[in-house]
Motif scaffolding. Structure first.
Motif, short mmCIF file in Angstrom:
data_model
loop_
_atom_site.label_atom_id
_atom_site.label_comp_id
_atom_site.label_asym_id
_atom_site.label_seq_id
_atom_site.Cartn_x
_atom_site.Cartn_y
_atom_site.Cartn_z
N SER A 184 0.86 -1.18 0.00
CA SER A 184 0.00 0.00 0.00
C SER A 184 0.90 1.23 0.00
CB SER A 184 -0.92 0.02 1.22
OG SER A 184 -1.70 1.22 1.25
N LEU A 185 0.52 2.22 -0.81
CA LEU A 185 1.31 3.44 -0.92
C LEU A 185 0.50 4.65 -0.50
CD1 LEU A 185 2.42 1.62 -3.72
CD2 LEU A 185 4.08 3.44 -3.40
N THR A 186 1.22 5.72 -0.23
CA THR A 186 0.63 7.00 0.11
C THR A 186 1.53 8.09 -0.44
OG1 THR A 186 0.06 8.50 1.94
CG2 THR A 186 1.77 6.88 2.37
N GLY A 187 0.96 9.20 -0.83
CA GLY A 187 1.78 10.29 -1.34
C GLY A 187 1.17 10.97 -2.54
N TRP A 188 1.99 11.60 -3.31
CA TRP A 188 1.58 12.34 -4.50
C TRP A 188 1.24 11.33 -5.58
CZ3 TRP A 188 5.40 16.19 -7.29
CH2 TRP A 188 4.73 16.82 -8.33
N GLY A 189 -0.06 11.21 -5.91
CA GLY A 189 -0.53 10.10 -6.71
C GLY A 189 -0.10 10.07 -8.15
N GLU A 190 0.05 11.24 -8.77
CA GLU A 190 0.35 11.25 -10.20
C GLU A 190 1.67 10.57 -10.54
OE1 GLU A 190 -3.26 13.38 -10.15
OE2 GLU A 190 -1.58 13.34 -8.75
N PRO A 191 2.78 10.86 -9.86
CA PRO A 191 4.01 10.10 -10.15
C PRO A 191 3.90 8.62 -9.83
CG PRO A 191 4.53 12.16 -9.03
CD PRO A 191 3.04 11.99 -8.96
N ILE A 192 3.20 8.28 -8.74
CA ILE A 192 3.03 6.87 -8.38
C ILE A 192 2.29 6.12 -9.48
CG2 ILE A 192 1.87 5.30 -6.77
CD1 ILE A 192 2.47 7.39 -4.56
N MET A 193 1.26 6.75 -10.04
CA MET A 193 0.51 6.12 -11.13
C MET A 193 1.37 5.92 -12.37
SD MET A 193 -3.32 7.74 -11.17
CE MET A 193 -2.90 9.45 -10.85
N LYS A 194 2.14 6.93 -12.72
CA LYS A 194 2.95 6.85 -13.95
C LYS A 194 3.97 5.72 -13.88
CE LYS A 194 2.44 11.80 -14.72
NZ LYS A 194 3.09 13.14 -14.60
N LEU A 195 4.43 5.41 -12.66
CA LEU A 195 5.42 4.35 -12.49
C LEU A 195 4.81 3.01 -12.14
CD1 LEU A 195 8.06 6.39 -10.45
CD2 LEU A 195 8.12 5.85 -12.89
N VAL A 196 3.49 2.94 -11.95
CA VAL A 196 2.80 1.73 -11.49
C VAL A 196 3.62 1.15 -10.32
CG1 VAL A 196 1.58 -0.34 -12.27
CG2 VAL A 196 2.22 1.39 -13.93
N LEU A 197 3.83 2.01 -9.32
CA LEU A 197 4.87 1.76 -8.34
C LEU A 197 4.59 0.59 -7.40
CD1 LEU A 197 7.63 2.93 -7.62
CD2 LEU A 197 6.50 4.37 -5.92
N GLY A 198 3.31 0.33 -7.10
CA GLY A 198 3.01 -0.81 -6.25
C GLY A 198 3.43 -2.12 -6.89
N LYS A 199 3.09 -2.29 -8.15
CA LYS A 199 3.48 -3.51 -8.87
C LYS A 199 5.00 -3.57 -9.06
CE LYS A 199 2.15 -7.27 -11.12
NZ LYS A 199 3.36 -7.82 -11.73
N TRP A 200 5.61 -2.43 -9.31
CA TRP A 200 7.07 -2.36 -9.43
C TRP A 200 7.73 -2.91 -8.17
CZ3 TRP A 200 11.35 -0.31 -7.11
CH2 TRP A 200 12.49 -0.07 -7.90
N ALA A 201 7.19 -2.53 -7.02
CA ALA A 201 7.79 -2.94 -5.74
C ALA A 201 7.59 -4.43 -5.48
CB ALA A 201 7.21 -2.12 -4.60
N VAL A 202 6.37 -4.95 -5.68
CA VAL A 202 6.15 -6.36 -5.39
C VAL A 202 6.90 -7.25 -6.38
CG1 VAL A 202 3.92 -5.92 -4.28
CG2 VAL A 202 3.97 -6.55 -6.69
N ASP A 203 7.09 -6.78 -7.60
CA ASP A 203 7.89 -7.54 -8.55
C ASP A 203 9.33 -7.66 -8.10
OD1 ASP A 203 5.74 -7.99 -10.20
OD2 ASP A 203 6.29 -6.48 -11.69
N ARG A 204 9.85 -6.63 -7.42
CA ARG A 204 11.21 -6.71 -6.88
C ARG A 204 11.30 -7.78 -5.80
NH1 ARG A 204 10.73 -3.99 -10.72
NH2 ARG A 204 12.28 -2.57 -11.56
N VAL A 205 10.27 -7.91 -4.99
CA VAL A 205 10.25 -8.96 -3.97
C VAL A 205 10.20 -10.33 -4.64
CG1 VAL A 205 9.03 -9.90 -1.97
CG2 VAL A 205 9.15 -7.42 -2.29
N ALA A 206 9.36 -10.47 -5.67
CA ALA A 206 9.26 -11.74 -6.38
C ALA A 206 10.60 -12.13 -7.01
CB ALA A 206 8.18 -11.66 -7.46
N ALA A 207 11.40 -11.12 -7.36
CA ALA A 207 12.70 -11.38 -7.99
C ALA A 207 13.81 -11.65 -6.98
CB ALA A 207 13.08 -10.20 -8.88
N GLY A 208 13.48 -11.56 -5.68
CA GLY A 208 14.45 -11.93 -4.67
C GLY A 208 14.84 -10.85 -3.69
N ALA A 209 14.41 -9.62 -3.91
CA ALA A 209 14.72 -8.56 -2.96
C ALA A 209 13.90 -8.75 -1.69
CB ALA A 209 14.42 -7.19 -3.56
N SER A 210 14.42 -8.30 -0.55
CA SER A 210 13.62 -8.31 0.66
C SER A 210 12.60 -7.18 0.58
CB SER A 210 14.51 -8.10 1.88
OG SER A 210 15.00 -6.75 1.92
#
Length: 306
Positions: free
Chosen positions: A223-249
């Motif tokens: 879950s994210l919070t903040g200035w929504g327009e940049p978060i949307m442009k980066l699809v940042l939630g999915k970006w983050a969970v994909d990093r976990v799936a790839a092995g990041a903590s």
């Protein structure tokens, strides 16, 4: 499978004033208690995040439900999303003006509809048809936010800039929760009143799948919070969970996501992440973020400074 239940929540990342810290911590504690009580009784992660977010929607200190920031025309417009990591089912609503708890409406969409997303009058009609009472929009408006809107609009008229997203990071108090239940299933929920002085009809990241909220048992819940327009442009939630799936903590992924948000688009915000193994991550680049965590080892909460 029997997993240790975990609930991690946030109450917004922004330039929180000193005199608001105690109220935020109190609200976080209440939300943690409501959500974790369900997990302790064997309830689902979906139940827990819904309950925790609903408590914060009812608390006027947060930008969700009653007490939210107002649009340019002085109304409250609310967005919310709920996602089940076990099934990838999701329910979202946006631009609703007559629902006290949009996260409850999002849950109804998840449970009762083949669709994923309803907006405006259609979302309110769907919620009413499934047993939710509608309220008057003025029931969601409080004097504190009317005064805040008047000051923002006066600043605009005085030529001090567009206060829709700016000001000293003063408009980012979205709430959210991620959870793991005893079966190891993940869920995430995010709810917001949006940004101060926003244009009517504007939808931010909070209720968009993969932007302000996402959950998948094979990666993480976010879950994210903040200035929504940049978060949307980066699809940042999915970006983050994909990093976990790839092995990041989750902690590594959270820090990387916030760094990416700022480095790529100059964005500000905060993030909470929960992996299927129970590891957590949280990060923000705003002056403060309110958060809370509860596990079998007890509860922790606070307002962190950046």
């Amino acid at each position: 499978m029997h997993a240790s239940p975990t609930l991690l929540i946030h109450g917004g990342a922004w330039d929180m004033p000193d005199d608001g810290i105690a109220a935020h911590e109190h609200g976080i504690a209440n939300a943690l208690a409501a959500g974790y009580a369900l997990l302790e009784r064997g309830g689902s992660a979906v139940d827990a995040v819904e309950a925790a977010v609903a408590v914060m929607e009812d608390d006027e200190i947060f930008d969700a439900g009653r007490g939210s920031f107002l649009t340019r025309d002085g109304k409250v417009q609310l967005d919310a999303l709920l996602m089940d990591g076990a099934t990838l089912r999701a329910g979202g609503v946006a631009c609703v003006e007559r629902l006290r708890n949009p996260i409850r409406a999002a849950r109804l969409v998840l449970d009762e509809s083949p669709h994923v997303y309803f907006v405006g009058a259609g979302a309110e009609r769907f919620a009413r048809q499934h047993g939710m009472a509608l309220c008057d929009n003025m029931d969601l408006v409080i004097p504190r936010e009317q005064e805040r809107l008047y000051k923002a609009q006066a600043a605009e008229l005085a030529g001090l800039g567009d206060t829709t997203f700016s000001g000293p990071l003063a408009s980012h108090d979205t709430v959210g929760a991620v959870a793991r239940d005893v079966h190891g299933n993940l869920a995430a929920a995010t709810s917001t009143g949006g940004t101060l002085n926003k244009a009517p009809g504007r939808v931010g990241d909070s209720s968009l799948i993969g932007c302000g909220c996402y959950a998948d048992n094979l990666s993480a819940a976010v879950s994210l919070t903040g200035w929504g327009e940049p978060i949307m442009k980066l699809v940042l939630g999915k970006w983050a969970v994909d990093r976990v799936a790839a092995g990041a903590s989750p902690e590594e992924a959270a820090r990387a996501a916030i760094a990416y948000l700022f480095d790529r688009l100059g964005g500000h915000g905060g993030i909470i992440l929960l992996g299927p193994d129970g590891r957590i991550g949280l990060a923000h680049n705003t002056p403060r973020m309110a958060w809370g965590l509860q596990t079998q080892d007890g509860a922790r909460l606070g307002v962190t400074c950046n």
